[in-house]
Design an enzyme around this catalytic site. Structure first.
Site, PDB file in Angstrom:
ATOM      1  N   LYS A   1       2.318   0.267  -7.119  1.00 19.70           N
ATOM      2  CA  LYS A   1       2.563  -1.043  -6.494  1.00 19.70           C
ATOM      3  C   LYS A   1       4.044  -1.356  -6.318  1.00 19.70           C
ATOM      4  O   LYS A   1       4.391  -2.284  -5.582  1.00 19.70           O
ATOM      5  CB  LYS A   1       1.870  -2.143  -7.286  1.00 19.70           C
ATOM      6  CG  LYS A   1       0.344  -2.046  -7.244  1.00 19.70           C
ATOM      7  CD  LYS A   1      -0.306  -3.256  -7.903  1.00 19.70           C
ATOM      8  CE  LYS A   1      -1.822  -3.166  -7.871  1.00 19.70           C
ATOM      9  NZ  LYS A   1      -2.381  -2.377  -8.968  1.00 19.70           N
TER      10      LYS A   1
ATOM     11  N   SER B   1      -1.016   2.042 -11.390  1.00 19.85           N
ATOM     12  CA  SER B   1      -0.518   0.825 -10.735  1.00 19.85           C
ATOM     13  C   SER B   1       0.994   0.800 -10.557  1.00 19.85           C
ATOM     14  O   SER B   1       1.526  -0.113  -9.921  1.00 19.85           O
ATOM     15  CB  SER B   1      -0.955  -0.418 -11.512  1.00 19.85           C
ATOM     16  OG  SER B   1      -2.269  -0.770 -11.153  1.00 19.85           O
TER      17      SER B   1
ATOM     18  N   SER C   1      -0.756  -7.593 -11.128  1.00 20.64           N
ATOM     19  CA  SER C   1      -1.128  -6.241 -10.694  1.00 20.64           C
ATOM     20  C   SER C   1      -2.454  -6.264  -9.929  1.00 20.64           C
ATOM     21  O   SER C   1      -3.292  -5.366 -10.049  1.00 20.64           O
ATOM     22  CB  SER C   1      -1.233  -5.283 -11.887  1.00 20.64           C
ATOM     23  OG  SER C   1      -1.235  -3.934 -11.456  1.00 20.64           O
TER      24      SER C   1
END
Length: 211
Positions: A8, A5, A68
């Site tokens: 991102k 993640s 997230s």
């Protein structure tokens, strides 16, 4: 490395840059949520958006940054580039512009093990986000976000440990292990640390704080 993640950070950078440079996109826009982006159809962390409903760009960004949210990432990717695939093409154009020589993205969420990057590239990307979009970066320091009557807390638990820490992004997949980009500022000095492949959430926090 597999960035999980931490991907991102680029997703947010692209969104911020597109909003800043396009009169067609604003934080107040209402995004129609597709079945692909619907929380029910998405793995991992979620903002809990629902297919067929409209959600503001501002709320979707908060979902990406604080929770997230993989569903929010897909929804924004589709809104900006008509499809997640088109958005990924944009992400990789930014990779080239930034000179990130060891990075390639195949999705907007970091779920795929085919994404790859390096600690150096992720630090450079984070530095670009902080420098180019400080107003957007401020939200990485927000500890919680409530959407759809569900309150979720920031996945970067260093925010509770150290007042000098103001970001950035955690991640975890089987390939990546537990990972974290963190940033802290004291007086005029800012430091960025990238930890990857940790065996636990606590280890990534301890390693980051040590650095």
């Amino acid at each position: 490395i597999a960035p999980a993640s931490m991907t991102k950070v680029m997703t947010v950078y692209v969104i911020a840059d597109q909003i800043s440079n396009s009169p067609m996109i604003s934080l107040d826009d209402e995004v129609l949520i597709s079945k692909k982006a619907w929380a029910k159809n998405v793995e991992g962390s979620k903002t809990y958006i629902e297919a067929g409903k409209r959600v503001s760009v501002k709320d979707l960004l908060s979902g990406i940054i604080i929770q997230s949210g993989n569903d929010a990432s897909i929804a924004m990717a589709e809104y900006i580039a008509s499809s997640e695939e088109g958005f990924v093409d944009l992400m990789n154009q930014y990779v080239l512009k930034m000179g990130l020589t060891n990075t390639l993205f195949v999705d907007s969420t970091g779920l795929s093990n085919n994404n790859f990057s390096s600690a150096k590239d992720l630090a450079q990307l984070t530095q670009a986000l902080i420098n180019d979009f400080p107003d957007y970066y401020e939200e990485f320091n927000v500890k919680s976000f409530t959407f759809n009557n569900i309150k979720s807390f920031n996945t970067n638990k260093l925010l509770w440990r150290d007042d000098s820490v103001d970001g950035v992004k955690s991640g975890c997949t089987k390939a990546a292990g537990y990972c974290l980009i963190s940033s802290a500022k004291k007086n005029d000095m800012r430091l960025i640390a990238v930890i990857t492949g940790s065996s636990s959430k606590n280890q990534r926090l301890n390693s980051s704080q040590s650095l």
